[in-house]
Motif scaffolding. Structure first.
Motif, PDB file in Angstrom:
ATOM      1  N   VAL A  76      14.044  68.323  28.774  1.00 56.39           N
ATOM      2  CA  VAL A  76      14.501  67.793  27.484  1.00 56.39           C
ATOM      3  C   VAL A  76      16.019  67.814  27.403  1.00 56.39           C
ATOM      4  CG1 VAL A  76      14.522  68.186  24.986  1.00 56.39           C
ATOM      5  CG2 VAL A  76      12.385  68.432  26.280  1.00 56.39           C
ATOM      6  N   ALA A  77      16.625  68.964  27.760  1.00 58.02           N
ATOM      7  CA  ALA A  77      18.079  69.100  27.679  1.00 58.02           C
ATOM      8  C   ALA A  77      18.779  68.111  28.594  1.00 58.02           C
ATOM      9  CB  ALA A  77      18.484  70.531  28.027  1.00 58.02           C
ATOM     10  N   ASN A  78      18.326  68.024  29.839  1.00 55.36           N
ATOM     11  CA  ASN A  78      18.954  67.103  30.784  1.00 55.36           C
ATOM     12  C   ASN A  78      18.698  65.655  30.400  1.00 55.36           C
ATOM     13  OD1 ASN A  78      20.073  69.115  32.434  1.00 55.36           O
ATOM     14  ND2 ASN A  78      18.146  69.377  33.542  1.00 55.36           N
ATOM     15  N   GLY A  79      17.518  65.377  29.851  1.00 55.38           N
ATOM     16  CA  GLY A  79      17.228  64.014  29.395  1.00 55.38           C
ATOM     17  C   GLY A  79      18.149  63.593  28.268  1.00 55.38           C
ATOM     18  N   LEU A  80      18.376  64.508  27.335  1.00 54.97           N
ATOM     19  CA  LEU A  80      19.294  64.205  26.236  1.00 54.97           C
ATOM     20  C   LEU A  80      20.719  63.994  26.741  1.00 54.97           C
ATOM     21  CD1 LEU A  80      18.018  66.730  23.529  1.00 54.97           C
ATOM     22  CD2 LEU A  80      17.846  64.235  23.455  1.00 54.97           C
ATOM     23  N   ALA A  81      21.136  64.814  27.692  1.00 61.57           N
ATOM     24  CA  ALA A  81      22.483  64.667  28.240  1.00 61.57           C
ATOM     25  C   ALA A  81      22.644  63.334  28.964  1.00 61.57           C
ATOM     26  CB  ALA A  81      22.788  65.829  29.180  1.00 61.57           C
ATOM     27  N   LEU A  82      21.636  62.969  29.763  1.00 63.87           N
ATOM     28  CA  LEU A  82      21.693  61.682  30.462  1.00 63.87           C
ATOM     29  C   LEU A  82      21.682  60.514  29.486  1.00 63.87           C
ATOM     30  CD1 LEU A  82      19.315  62.365  33.496  1.00 63.87           C
ATOM     31  CD2 LEU A  82      21.784  62.018  33.568  1.00 63.87           C
ATOM     32  N   ALA A  83      20.889  60.638  28.423  1.00 58.10           N
ATOM     33  CA  ALA A  83      20.859  59.587  27.406  1.00 58.10           C
ATOM     34  C   ALA A  83      22.223  59.464  26.730  1.00 58.10           C
ATOM     35  CB  ALA A  83      19.777  59.885  26.374  1.00 58.10           C
ATOM     36  N   ALA A  84      22.887  60.598  26.509  1.00 58.20           N
ATOM     37  CA  ALA A  84      24.220  60.564  25.896  1.00 58.20           C
ATOM     38  C   ALA A  84      25.225  59.886  26.819  1.00 58.20           C
ATOM     39  CB  ALA A  84      24.671  61.984  25.549  1.00 58.20           C
ATOM     40  N   VAL A  85      25.166  60.203  28.118  1.00 54.20           N
ATOM     41  CA  VAL A  85      26.064  59.553  29.078  1.00 54.20           C
ATOM     42  C   VAL A  85      25.792  58.051  29.123  1.00 54.20           C
ATOM     43  CG1 VAL A  85      26.674  59.371  31.520  1.00 54.20           C
ATOM     44  CG2 VAL A  85      26.353  61.627  30.483  1.00 54.20           C
ATOM     45  N   GLY A 100      24.494  56.256  26.733  1.00 55.37           N
ATOM     46  CA  GLY A 100      24.962  55.689  25.476  1.00 55.37           C
ATOM     47  C   GLY A 100      26.463  55.484  25.474  1.00 55.37           C
ATOM     48  N   PHE A 101      27.165  56.424  26.055  1.00 56.63           N
ATOM     49  CA  PHE A 101      28.620  56.294  26.152  1.00 56.63           C
ATOM     50  C   PHE A 101      28.995  55.093  27.003  1.00 56.63           C
ATOM     51  CE2 PHE A 101      32.570  57.131  28.428  1.00 56.63           C
ATOM     52  CZ  PHE A 101      33.439  57.389  27.392  1.00 56.63           C
ATOM     53  N   LEU A 102      28.385  54.962  28.183  1.00 61.11           N
ATOM     54  CA  LEU A 102      28.704  53.848  29.067  1.00 61.11           C
ATOM     55  C   LEU A 102      28.330  52.519  28.427  1.00 61.11           C
ATOM     56  CD1 LEU A 102      27.530  55.375  32.475  1.00 61.11           C
ATOM     57  CD2 LEU A 102      29.876  55.119  31.653  1.00 61.11           C
ATOM     58  N   TRP A 103      27.174  52.472  27.759  1.00 61.22           N
ATOM     59  CA  TRP A 103      26.736  51.246  27.103  1.00 61.22           C
ATOM     60  C   TRP A 103      27.693  50.841  25.982  1.00 61.22           C
ATOM     61  CZ3 TRP A 103      24.900  50.847  21.953  1.00 61.22           C
ATOM     62  CH2 TRP A 103      24.393  49.590  21.610  1.00 61.22           C
ATOM     63  N   SER A 104      28.233  51.833  25.267  1.00 64.23           N
ATOM     64  CA  SER A 104      29.096  51.543  24.128  1.00 64.23           C
ATOM     65  C   SER A 104      30.473  51.026  24.541  1.00 64.23           C
ATOM     66  CB  SER A 104      29.266  52.799  23.260  1.00 64.23           C
ATOM     67  OG  SER A 104      30.052  53.774  23.925  1.00 64.23           O
ATOM     68  N   LEU A 105      30.835  51.180  25.813  1.00 63.27           N
ATOM     69  CA  LEU A 105      32.158  50.735  26.258  1.00 63.27           C
ATOM     70  C   LEU A 105      32.375  49.245  26.013  1.00 63.27           C
ATOM     71  CD1 LEU A 105      32.573  52.657  29.649  1.00 63.27           C
ATOM     72  CD2 LEU A 105      33.675  53.168  27.460  1.00 63.27           C
ATOM     73  N   ARG A 106      31.298  48.473  26.035  1.00 69.50           N
ATOM     74  CA  ARG A 106      31.435  47.026  25.859  1.00 69.50           C
ATOM     75  C   ARG A 106      31.945  46.665  24.464  1.00 69.50           C
ATOM     76  NH1 ARG A 106      25.318  45.006  26.319  1.00 69.50           N
ATOM     77  NH2 ARG A 106      25.310  46.669  27.882  1.00 69.50           N
ATOM     78  N   TYR A 107      31.808  47.589  23.518  1.00 67.71           N
ATOM     79  CA  TYR A 107      32.216  47.310  22.145  1.00 67.71           C
ATOM     80  C   TYR A 107      33.628  47.813  21.833  1.00 67.71           C
ATOM     81  CZ  TYR A 107      27.301  46.253  21.555  1.00 67.71           C
ATOM     82  OH  TYR A 107      26.042  45.712  21.687  1.00 67.71           O
ATOM     83  N   TYR A 108      34.295  48.395  22.822  1.00 67.52           N
ATOM     84  CA  TYR A 108      35.645  48.900  22.628  1.00 67.52           C
ATOM     85  C   TYR A 108      36.617  48.065  23.456  1.00 67.52           C
ATOM     86  CZ  TYR A 108      33.846  53.183  20.443  1.00 67.52           C
ATOM     87  OH  TYR A 108      33.239  54.085  19.612  1.00 67.52           O
ATOM     88  N   ASP A 109      37.806  47.905  22.935  1.00 73.69           N
ATOM     89  CA  ASP A 109      38.870  47.265  23.697  1.00 73.69           C
ATOM     90  C   ASP A 109      39.517  48.353  24.549  1.00 73.69           C
ATOM     91  OD1 ASP A 109      41.096  46.005  24.707  1.00 73.69           O
ATOM     92  OD2 ASP A 109      41.520  44.905  22.861  1.00 73.69           O
ATOM     93  N   MET A 110      39.030  48.496  25.779  1.00 70.39           N
ATOM     94  CA  MET A 110      39.490  49.589  26.620  1.00 70.39           C
ATOM     95  C   MET A 110      40.943  49.410  27.062  1.00 70.39           C
ATOM     96  SD  MET A 110      37.028  51.565  26.402  1.00 70.39           S
ATOM     97  CE  MET A 110      37.712  52.833  27.473  1.00 70.39           C
ATOM     98  N   PRO A 113      30.770  57.884  17.113  1.00 75.19           N
ATOM     99  CA  PRO A 113      29.684  58.003  18.102  1.00 75.19           C
ATOM    100  C   PRO A 113      30.097  58.703  19.391  1.00 75.19           C
ATOM    101  CG  PRO A 113      30.416  55.718  17.882  1.00 75.19           C
ATOM    102  CD  PRO A 113      31.033  56.479  16.761  1.00 75.19           C
ATOM    103  N   TRP A 114      31.318  58.508  19.869  1.00 77.63           N
ATOM    104  CA  TRP A 114      31.723  59.187  21.105  1.00 77.63           C
ATOM    105  C   TRP A 114      31.760  60.692  20.903  1.00 77.63           C
ATOM    106  CZ3 TRP A 114      36.171  56.001  23.850  1.00 77.63           C
ATOM    107  CH2 TRP A 114      35.615  54.834  24.366  1.00 77.63           C
ATOM    108  N   TYR A 115      32.229  61.131  19.751  1.00 77.66           N
ATOM    109  CA  TYR A 115      32.223  62.561  19.469  1.00 77.66           C
ATOM    110  C   TYR A 115      30.786  63.086  19.435  1.00 77.66           C
ATOM    111  CZ  TYR A 115      37.123  62.103  17.922  1.00 77.66           C
ATOM    112  OH  TYR A 115      38.476  61.867  17.857  1.00 77.66           O
ATOM    113  N   SER A 116      29.903  62.336  18.786  1.00 77.13           N
ATOM    114  CA  SER A 116      28.507  62.762  18.679  1.00 77.13           C
ATOM    115  C   SER A 116      27.851  62.861  20.051  1.00 77.13           C
ATOM    116  CB  SER A 116      27.730  61.776  17.799  1.00 77.13           C
ATOM    117  OG  SER A 116      28.295  61.703  16.494  1.00 77.13           O
ATOM    118  N   LEU A 117      28.086  61.875  20.906  1.00 75.02           N
ATOM    119  CA  LEU A 117      27.526  61.907  22.255  1.00 75.02           C
ATOM    120  C   LEU A 117      28.100  63.076  23.046  1.00 75.02           C
ATOM    121  CD1 LEU A 117      27.643  58.079  23.049  1.00 75.02           C
ATOM    122  CD2 LEU A 117      25.613  59.438  22.501  1.00 75.02           C
ATOM    123  N   GLY A 118      29.385  63.358  22.859  1.00 74.47           N
ATOM    124  CA  GLY A 118      29.993  64.493  23.536  1.00 74.47           C
ATOM    125  C   GLY A 118      29.368  65.807  23.116  1.00 74.47           C
TER     126      GLY A 118
END
Length: 229
Positions: free
Chosen positions: A82-91, A93-103, A137-142
């Motif tokens: 469960v813990a590792n699954g949540l961590a992987l989902a957070a990672v 989510g972070f990578l997926w969200s990059l498309r919505y930011y002007d990096m 959201p980035w803070y929450s995922l972190g």
């Protein structure tokens, strides 16, 4: 081996020093002072800020992994999955969200390329799908990643310090966002929770688009440049 009181205090002091320096350098007061004092170099501020932020992280991180201390808890069995699954989902989510930011703006390369010398970063209010659930959201995922790891003494102290700073940092960040985006961001803040999703405080897609449109309308009547969200 249990950490000594001196080690714990030094670790807290290291994270506190990072928080103070990072917040000061991110503030509009310092950015405007630099822009006024060295206008020809101001377009490199964001790049330098990001580099320095990484370098300043090294001392408290080194202390965290060098000292460790006694193991406090370790995820095992189904809870490890469960813990590792949540961590992987957070990672993910972070990578997926990059498309919505002007990096380019986030990294500072856009400011450097455009010779953008204003203290405010260029950009506009943009509410990604994750922003409909939490304002940061980035803070929450972190936080998900931090709290799903095995904990020794040093890591728990560091995790508590980082958690506190993410909360305080989100409040400081929102002061700038309110100044940049005005009533549109104030309305968004009233509707959506800060770091933890909350029932009844979730935007639908149309509400998010309406708030973005309100921010664009306000920006079009303001001569001040708008930074990215």
């Amino acid at each position: 081996m249990t950490l000594s009181a001196d080690q714990l205090v030094l670790l807290v002091m290291a994270w506190s020093a990072y928080a103070v320096l990072h917040s000061a350098l991110a503030s509009l007061t310092v950015k405007r002072w630099v822009a006024a004092r060295w206008p020809r170099r101001a377009h490199g501020y964001r790049l330098g800020f990001n580099l320095l932020a990484v370098l300043l992280l090294l001392p408290p991180l080194w202390l965290t992994f060098a000292w460790r201390g006694s193991l406090l808890w370790s995820w095992g069995g189904v809870w490890a999955w469960v813990a590792n699954g949540l961590a992987l989902a957070a990672v993910a989510g972070f990578l997926w969200s990059l498309r919505y930011y002007d990096m380019a703006v986030f990294s500072g390369s856009a400011q450097w390329r455009m010779a953008h010398r204003a203290a405010e970063d260029p950009g506009r209010l943009r509410l990604s799908p994750l922003h409909r659930y939490v304002r940061h959201p980035w803070y929450s995922l972190g936080l998900v990643i931090l709290w799903t790891r095995d904990m020794d003494e040093a890591r728990l102290v560091s995790t508590l310090c980082i958690t506190l700073y993410l909360w305080l940092g989100s409040l400081l960040e929102e002061r700038k966002l309110l100044a940049f985006h005005g009533e549109a961001y104030a309305a968004y803040r009233r509707r959506v929770a800060g770091l933890l999703p909350w029932p009844g405080r979730i935007l639908d897609r149309e509400e998010a688009r309406d708030l973005e449109a309100r921010a664009r309308t306000a920006a079009s009547t303001d001569t001040q440049p708008r930074p990215r969200d």
